[in-house]
Write an enzyme that holds these catalytic residues in place. Structure first.
Site, PDB file in Angstrom:
ATOM      1  N   GLY A  46      52.930  32.131   9.462  1.00  0.00           N
ATOM      2  CA  GLY A  46      52.668  31.773   8.074  1.00  0.00           C
ATOM      3  C   GLY A  46      51.367  32.382   7.604  1.00  0.00           C
ATOM      4  N   GLN A  51      43.733  33.215   2.758  1.00  0.00           N
ATOM      5  CA  GLN A  51      43.473  34.032   3.956  1.00  0.00           C
ATOM      6  C   GLN A  51      43.314  35.511   3.623  1.00  0.00           C
ATOM      7  OE1 GLN A  51      46.863  32.097   6.320  1.00  0.00           O
ATOM      8  NE2 GLN A  51      45.373  32.630   7.895  1.00  0.00           N
ATOM      9  N   CYS A  88      45.935  30.494  14.383  1.00  0.00           N
ATOM     10  CA  CYS A  88      45.778  30.886  12.981  1.00  0.00           C
ATOM     11  C   CYS A  88      45.331  32.342  12.925  1.00  0.00           C
ATOM     12  CB  CYS A  88      44.728  29.986  12.331  1.00  0.00           C
ATOM     13  SG  CYS A  88      44.380  30.396  10.618  1.00  0.00           S
ATOM     14  N   LEU A  89      45.917  33.105  12.000  1.00  0.00           N
ATOM     15  CA  LEU A  89      45.524  34.511  11.871  1.00  0.00           C
ATOM     16  C   LEU A  89      44.055  34.639  11.476  1.00  0.00           C
ATOM     17  CD1 LEU A  89      48.696  35.863  10.029  1.00  0.00           C
ATOM     18  CD2 LEU A  89      48.103  36.163  12.447  1.00  0.00           C
ATOM     19  N   HIS A 130      50.130  23.467   8.180  1.00  0.00           N
ATOM     20  CA  HIS A 130      49.002  24.369   8.436  1.00  0.00           C
ATOM     21  C   HIS A 130      48.670  25.206   7.187  1.00  0.00           C
ATOM     22  CE1 HIS A 130      46.785  27.221  11.250  1.00  0.00           C
ATOM     23  NE2 HIS A 130      46.893  27.935  10.145  1.00  0.00           N
ATOM     24  N   GLU A 131      49.713  25.762   6.544  1.00  0.00           N
ATOM     25  CA  GLU A 131      49.470  26.649   5.395  1.00  0.00           C
ATOM     26  C   GLU A 131      49.008  25.850   4.176  1.00  0.00           C
ATOM     27  OE1 GLU A 131      49.194  29.581   6.227  1.00  0.00           O
ATOM     28  OE2 GLU A 131      50.315  29.425   8.098  1.00  0.00           O
ATOM     29  N   HIS A 134      45.423  25.211   4.343  1.00  0.00           N
ATOM     30  CA  HIS A 134      44.609  26.352   3.892  1.00  0.00           C
ATOM     31  C   HIS A 134      44.329  26.273   2.396  1.00  0.00           C
ATOM     32  CE1 HIS A 134      43.974  29.042   7.249  1.00  0.00           C
ATOM     33  NE2 HIS A 134      45.243  29.051   7.586  1.00  0.00           N
TER      34      HIS A 134
HETATM   35 ZN   LIG Z   1      46.059  29.643   9.367  1.00  0.00          ZN
END
Ligand SMILES: [Zn+2]
Length: 161
Positions: A46, A51, A88-89, A130-131, A134
């Protein structure tokens, strides 16, 4: 369409609250296309707009086959519980144990503004939570007091085997 730079922990944009989308225009479509490209390139589950430095309530979530675009997503129902490693990216090479609901239903708009609801389980339920975090400036590292490196995770897996 292009792959955008992914901001990482410590970059201020990741701790800010994102604004709702009100215009479902070409600019939004370009953002969504770029988020898809960036997610595929990074091989993630995701990606949320902050991000890539854009404070808009837009996320993309992949179940491994299909990428779903969610604009102004909100969690409307949850069920059960799962405890597992999350990454997480924006927090590269670090993973933590995070408790999430097992089933999550979200209400969102598509790229043209039409409302829909979608229910995800396991990894998709985790990605929804999670997203959306963000979009509120929250990283998964806030839920865990120990971050594992890939080496540590492999060690744990070997000890359990
Ligand atoms: Zn993330």
């Amino acid at each position: 369409m292009s792959v955008r730079k992914i901001y990482t922990q410590g970059d201020e944009v990741l701790s800010k609250k994102s604004h709702p989308v009100t215009k479902f225009d070409h600019k939004l479509h370009v953002l969504l296309d770029d988020m898809r490209d960036t997610l595929i390139q990074a091989d993630g589950a995701g990606l949320a707009a902050p991000q890539i430095g854009i404070l808009r309530r837009v996320v993309v979530v992949s179940d491994g086959d299909t990428i779903t675009e969610l604009v102004n997503p909100e969690i409307v129902a949850t069920q059960g519980e799962q405890n597992g490693l999350e990454g997480c990216l924006s927090v590269p090479q670090k993973y933590g144990m995070v408790k999430r609901p097992m089933v999550v239903t979200v209400k969102a708009q598509d790229r043209d503004g039409y409302f829909f609801t979608m229910t995800g389980q396991e990894i998709v339920a985790r990605a929804f939570c999670h997203e959306i975090d963000h979009l509120n400036g929250v990283l998964f590292t806030e839920y865990t007091n120990h971050l594992f490196t890939p080496d540590e995770i492999q060690q744990i897996a070997e000890e359990e085997a």
